[in-house]
Design an enzyme around this catalytic site. Structure first.
Site, PDB file in Angstrom:
ATOM      1  N   HIS A 123      38.664 -30.796 -87.297  1.00 58.61           N
ATOM      2  CA  HIS A 123      37.200 -30.763 -88.100  1.00 58.61           C
ATOM      3  C   HIS A 123      36.608 -29.427 -87.906  1.00 58.61           C
ATOM      4  O   HIS A 123      35.471 -29.200 -88.455  1.00 58.61           O
ATOM      5  CB  HIS A 123      36.375 -31.811 -87.065  1.00 58.61           C
ATOM      6  CG  HIS A 123      36.653 -33.113 -87.383  1.00 58.61           C
ATOM      7  ND1 HIS A 123      36.631 -33.940 -88.437  1.00 58.61           N
ATOM      8  CD2 HIS A 123      36.944 -33.889 -86.133  1.00 58.61           C
ATOM      9  CE1 HIS A 123      37.134 -35.123 -88.193  1.00 58.61           C
ATOM     10  NE2 HIS A 123      37.292 -35.363 -86.753  1.00 58.61           N
ATOM     11  N   HIS A 162      40.335 -40.030 -88.963  1.00 57.87           N
ATOM     12  CA  HIS A 162      39.229 -39.050 -89.675  1.00 57.87           C
ATOM     13  C   HIS A 162      39.719 -37.974 -90.700  1.00 57.87           C
ATOM     14  O   HIS A 162      40.887 -37.534 -90.629  1.00 57.87           O
ATOM     15  CB  HIS A 162      38.538 -38.420 -88.481  1.00 57.87           C
ATOM     16  CG  HIS A 162      37.999 -39.031 -87.402  1.00 57.87           C
ATOM     17  ND1 HIS A 162      38.827 -39.611 -86.170  1.00 57.87           N
ATOM     18  CD2 HIS A 162      36.861 -40.125 -87.312  1.00 57.87           C
ATOM     19  CE1 HIS A 162      37.903 -40.298 -85.550  1.00 57.87           C
ATOM     20  NE2 HIS A 162      36.911 -40.816 -86.163  1.00 57.87           N
TER      21      HIS A 162
HETATM   22 ZN   LIG Z   1      40.181 -38.269 -85.329  1.00 56.32          ZN
END
Ligand SMILES: [Zn+2]
Length: 307
Positions: A123, A162
């Site tokens: 991320h 994600h």
């Molecule tokens: Zn994740």
């Protein structure tokens, strides 16, 4: 030729506070299980300098992070990305683990590697920490392959539940890197629609709904694998997030531990055809400790069996 596990005790010093899902017990759970396997080679991270970080993150961001590590207590880089005094070495060693894994494969010390590291990285954008991630470990690995070893086609396969917004941000306009992500969508971090394709069609997002089960996931995976095969990568990096497991508390996919064996096998099959099996896998998410330990073990078993 064997499989290496690259890890460091400093990952346990990255304290994120009581009750945080991304905590030291995760690496402990992974390692405890893998230690039972006597065929693995254990490696420590390489010592790295800031210039390794600078091939991916801006000097201002690196300076900001390095000035943020507190002398005591905790500091929030964003709402859920927390650092402590021990995070300084842990973040550097997470990157150094990826570098050691790549160099070990290039020097023919081992055939492939799994980096059991934290904090995770996918991320983290070029200029921004988020979602438990500070430096983008896998992105730095890809940049290192391009700069140090002159590779022109590096693939990143991300099966974390994600979306890999940080990895996408860093490589959106870089034709040397193909990024493929399967993820729950719509979901955190909000990005990852199949309309986000990269300047050179080099980003392949495969968004899937909450509740996606093993068969649905494996069917969708095939689409990503076709793209991977067409790209003919010279090296494959895996962002290995095990939070797509049915027991994971942070997301709503329904994968079983054994699915991670199958996913890994399928990626490795392509790596054999295109790059002689050169694969470095890097731990991302996975927040149910039992599911994480089992799933990462399945993943490593597939790496180990490959020849
Ligand atoms: Zn994740």
């Amino acid at each position: 030729m064997k499989t290496a596990i690259v890890t460091s005790d400093t990952s346990l010093d990255h304290d994120t506070g009581t009750g945080h899902p991304e905590n030291p017990d995760r690496v402990t759970a992974v390692i405890k299980n893998l230690k039972k396997n006597k065929q693995l080679i254990w490696k420590k991270p390489s010592k790295i300098k800031n210039k390794i970080l600078e091939i991916t993150h801006s000097p201002d961001y690196i300076k900001f992070v390095q000035n943020s590590f507190p002398e005591k207590g905790l500091l929030f880089l964003d709402g859920d990305t927390i650092i402590s005094p021990g995070s300084k070495e842990a973040t550097i060693d997470a990157v150094g683990s990826v570098i050691a894994a790549i160099d070990g494969i290039e020097n023919k010390e081992f055939k492939n590697a799994f980096c059991a590291v934290r904090p995770p990285g996918h991320h983290a954008e070029r200029n921004k920490a988020m979602g438990f991630c500070i430096y983008n470990n896998v992105a730095i690995g890809a940049k290192y392959l391009i700069e140090r070893y002159n590779y022109k086609k590096v693939a990143i396969f991300d099966f974390d539940v994600h979306h890999f917004n940080g990895t996408q941000d860093i490589f959106y306009e870089n034709e040397k890197v193909l990024g493929i992500s399967t993820h729950q969508y719509p979901f955190y971090p909000g990005t990852g629609s199949d309309k986000e394709k990269g300047k050179f069609n080099n980003i392949q997002n495969i968004p899937l709904p909450a509740g996606t089960n093993s068969q649905e996931y494996l069917n969708a995976l095939e689409f990503g694998l076709i793209k991977l095969k067409e790209f003919k990568p010279e090296f494959i990096l895996i962002s290995a997030g095990f939070d797509s497991h049915k027991d994971d508390p942070l997301a709503q996919f329904e994968l079983l531990s054994k699915d991670f064996y199958e996913i890994t096998k399928r990626i490795l099959k392509i790596s054999k055809q295109s790059c002689n099996g050169k694969v470095v896998s890097i731990l991302e998410g996975g927040y149910d400790l039992n599911a994480l330990a089992e799933s990462s073990n399945e993943h490593v078993n597939a790496l180990l069996e490959f020849d």
